[in-house]
Scaffold this motif. Sequence first.
Motif, PDB file in Angstrom:
ATOM      1  N   HIS A   1       0.926  -1.244  -0.039  1.00  0.00           N
ATOM      2  CA  HIS A   1      -0.033   0.091   0.010  1.00  0.00           C
ATOM      3  C   HIS A   1       0.806   1.201   0.199  1.00  0.00           C
ATOM      4  O   HIS A   1       1.866   1.293   0.768  1.00  0.00           O
ATOM      5  N   LYS A   2       0.625   1.941  -0.970  1.00  0.00           N
ATOM      6  CA  LYS A   2       0.864   3.505  -0.619  1.00  0.00           C
ATOM      7  C   LYS A   2       0.360   4.641  -0.421  1.00  0.00           C
ATOM      8  O   LYS A   2      -1.022   4.572  -0.852  1.00  0.00           O
ATOM      9  N   ILE A   3       0.767   5.602   0.010  1.00  0.00           N
ATOM     10  CA  ILE A   3       0.137   6.877   0.649  1.00  0.00           C
ATOM     11  C   ILE A   3       1.085   7.978   0.066  1.00  0.00           C
ATOM     12  O   ILE A   3       1.836   8.341   0.419  1.00  0.00           O
ATOM     13  N   ALA A   4       0.234   8.618  -0.942  1.00  0.00           N
ATOM     14  CA  ALA A   4       1.038   9.873  -1.587  1.00  0.00           C
ATOM     15  C   ALA A   4       0.367  10.969  -1.131  1.00  0.00           C
ATOM     16  O   ALA A   4      -0.943  11.439  -1.239  1.00  0.00           O
ATOM     17  N   MET A   5       1.200  11.620  -0.297  1.00  0.00           N
ATOM     18  CA  MET A   5       0.656  13.067   0.342  1.00  0.00           C
ATOM     19  C   MET A   5       1.021  14.139  -0.305  1.00  0.00           C
ATOM     20  O   MET A   5       2.248  14.661  -0.225  1.00  0.00           O
ATOM     21  N   TYR A   6       0.218  14.669  -0.894  1.00  0.00           N
ATOM     22  CA  TYR A   6       0.505  16.108  -1.687  1.00  0.00           C
ATOM     23  C   TYR A   6      -0.022  17.190  -0.749  1.00  0.00           C
ATOM     24  O   TYR A   6      -0.879  17.217  -0.013  1.00  0.00           O
ATOM     25  N   GLY A   7       0.848  18.328  -0.414  1.00  0.00           N
ATOM     26  CA  GLY A   7       0.531  19.506   0.147  1.00  0.00           C
ATOM     27  C   GLY A   7       0.957  19.558   1.638  1.00  0.00           C
ATOM     28  O   GLY A   7       1.338  18.535   2.201  1.00  0.00           O
ATOM     29  N   GLU A   8       1.314  20.789   2.047  1.00  0.00           N
ATOM     30  CA  GLU A   8       2.117  21.172   3.326  1.00  0.00           C
ATOM     31  C   GLU A   8       0.906  20.471   4.425  1.00  0.00           C
ATOM     32  O   GLU A   8      -0.087  20.930   4.468  1.00  0.00           O
ATOM     33  N   ALA A   9       1.504  19.823   5.461  1.00  0.00           N
ATOM     34  CA  ALA A   9       0.646  19.467   6.344  1.00  0.00           C
ATOM     35  C   ALA A   9       1.582  19.040   7.724  1.00  0.00           C
ATOM     36  O   ALA A   9       2.694  18.527   7.534  1.00  0.00           O
ATOM     37  N   LYS A  10       1.056  19.273   8.994  1.00  0.00           N
ATOM     38  CA  LYS A  10       1.824  18.899  10.159  1.00  0.00           C
ATOM     39  C   LYS A  10       1.259  17.263  10.657  1.00  0.00           C
ATOM     40  O   LYS A  10       0.151  17.342  11.092  1.00  0.00           O
ATOM     41  N   TYR A  11       2.028  16.234  10.275  1.00  0.00           N
ATOM     42  CA  TYR A  11       1.284  15.109  10.787  1.00  0.00           C
ATOM     43  C   TYR A  11       2.598  14.225  11.223  1.00  0.00           C
ATOM     44  O   TYR A  11       3.654  14.336  10.467  1.00  0.00           O
ATOM     45  N   ASP A  12       2.206  13.097  11.861  1.00  0.00           N
ATOM     46  CA  ASP A  12       3.310  11.936  12.049  1.00  0.00           C
ATOM     47  C   ASP A  12       3.292  11.017  11.179  1.00  0.00           C
ATOM     48  O   ASP A  12       2.368  10.355  11.220  1.00  0.00           O
ATOM     49  N   ALA A  13       4.290  10.839  10.450  1.00  0.00           N
ATOM     50  CA  ALA A  13       4.204  10.049   9.241  1.00  0.00           C
ATOM     51  C   ALA A  13       4.040   8.384   9.703  1.00  0.00           C
ATOM     52  O   ALA A  13       3.229   7.715   9.114  1.00  0.00           O
ATOM     53  N   ALA A  14       4.674   8.153  10.740  1.00  0.00           N
ATOM     54  CA  ALA A  14       4.523   6.745  11.437  1.00  0.00           C
ATOM     55  C   ALA A  14       3.344   6.549  11.683  1.00  0.00           C
ATOM     56  O   ALA A  14       2.580   5.593  11.520  1.00  0.00           O
ATOM     57  N   LYS A  15       2.658   7.533  12.810  1.00  0.00           N
ATOM     58  CA  LYS A  15       1.387   7.409  13.199  1.00  0.00           C
ATOM     59  C   LYS A  15       0.345   7.306  11.960  1.00  0.00           C
ATOM     60  O   LYS A  15      -0.638   6.423  11.974  1.00  0.00           O
ATOM     61  N   VAL A  16       0.399   8.258  11.202  1.00  0.00           N
ATOM     62  CA  VAL A  16      -0.542   8.320  10.186  1.00  0.00           C
ATOM     63  C   VAL A  16      -0.528   6.698   9.272  1.00  0.00           C
ATOM     64  O   VAL A  16      -1.501   6.124   8.991  1.00  0.00           O
ATOM     65  N   THR A  17       0.610   6.251   9.028  1.00  0.00           N
ATOM     66  CA  THR A  17       0.793   5.082   8.393  1.00  0.00           C
ATOM     67  C   THR A  17       0.242   4.093   8.986  1.00  0.00           C
ATOM     68  O   THR A  17      -0.640   3.178   8.916  1.00  0.00           O
TER      69      THR A  17
END
Length: 599
Positions: free
Chosen positions: A212-228
């Motif tokens: 599974h891939k998650i392509a994130m466009y646009g600026e945002a403050k997120y914890d990549a590990a948590k979101v994944t």
Amino acid sequence: MKKISFFAICLLLSFISSAQTNKQQPKIEYFLSMEKPQSHYFDVVVQVSNIDAKTKQQGFVDFKMAVWTPGSYLVREYAKNVESVSASSGNLPVNAEKINKNTWRVKIQSSTQELRLKYKVYAYELSVRTSFLDDSHGYLNPASVFVYVNDWKNLPSTLKINPYQGWNTISTGLKSLGNNTFQAENLDILIDSPIEIGTQKVLSFDLNGIPHKIAMYGEAKYDAAKVTDDIKKVCASATSVVGEHPCKDYTFLIHNLAAGGGGLEHLNSTTCQTSRTSYENEKAYKGFLSLIAHEYFHLWNVKRIRPKALGPFDYENENYTHMLWFSEGCTSFYQNYILRRASVFSPEEYINSYVGEINVIENQPGNAVQSVAESSWDAWIKYYRPNENSRNSTVSYYDKGAVLGGILNLEILASTKGAKNLDDVMRYLYQTYYKKLGRGFTDEEFKAAVNLVSGKDLKDFFQKYIFGTEEIPYNDYLKAVGMQLIDANANNNSAFLGADVRAGSPRITAVRKDSPAYNDGLNVGDEILSIDDNKVDDLNKFVATKKIGDVIQVKVKRDGLEKTYSVTLSKSPIKNYKIEALPNSTESQQALYKKWLFI
């Protein structure tokens, strides 16, 4: 020399015949570029070679642009954004004549070997249903960019993308052939594969061997590990409903915007839009995960478990079904049910989300006017084109479908004493119609599936609540799990007008059916000048100072003229439902409650 068996000869002849047939099939190649992204134009070339004898004999090729895209039931007229169309064969220009709103006819000769159609597409609407290009990225909904030929819809095609300089990432569910080239098995696959082009960050995880891939466009403050991790958890929970994953890979295209929301499902991908601040607030973040759950569950419900009308598609005309309440609405039911199973929602949060859907439909006058089956059928002309009277005359197949999905789930739980639930209907439809028969189901086949799983004839349920507008007896279903629906506003005696205005504006934007405003003559568009000779800055606060039965004098300006209306205020009809536990629930009710909420 060895003897050749009769079987070998037949096999050889079959191979030769197949090769000849394949040789005669047109080869379809798309080329996409974006030399000036700030202009918002995609440049497209479709090249066709090895044109078949049948097409040569008719003397022309008709290139068409879809008028809508699956999952969004509105004719959007994508051809309106196409311009600068030209055709050539070899080095010679060929006439390309537009013969209707979305078709360009190119004349060919019996000797024509290759044909190229070149055009531009203006793309400056950033929604999940359209296409967008600027100096930060390019997003394509293929239905709105690539033309096709009806007779060749089942043929494979390739797409070569030439990204703008500095854009190093292409994200899509299409099969990659390397070198920014992709392959689609047929037109349906091409149209069902959105594409993100730019410098997006790509997160990834593996679920049961499926990348599974998650392509994130646009600026945002997120914890990549948590979101994944959270998205993976949601996907695992969604997969458990049917118990089988239909994809070899899956791609999320996430647009993080200043403001936005919504998604569109595809065969092995989805596009979702969210506010870039949604990761910083727990409630907003859970809303984002709910959207992810909704679109991901469409992998099964809609893309595989589907009414007959939802594939194969006619891309030039409306495709009608009574079943959007199930395809979209029950997916809306599942989005939060999936979050409960994944422990993203507590039992209380799930119950509050469900009763929220009940409050939406029960406070909408159109719920008593339009059945949810009719709402599904009329999506093409009503749902996506609301007007000031829509709340009075329509109901959303999303909202009411979510409520009905919950009711069906409770019905099946109760009738099978907890042995089955709505999941079993999904599994039956998936195995029987998608896997075994390779097609969608009819309305009658769906009813039969529900009857089979529940062990009951639910004819009255469909007649009253799906094809009819009778009031749903919620407590008849909730009592099985020891719960009840109550109206917290039952003893509320506040006065009610029934006219809405925007904050800071005196202009009426909506009038509720059978309300005092409706019955006594106020109209949408009226500008409220005064009430009882007083200027009113906050209409709701003013009405709150009045009593039921009070008569107020409302002076308005309509079409440049001043008019005064006497309006008699009534008791507020607005419901505020809550779901609470029944006193002294039985052991069987408590056991079913735990099954209901996965406790």
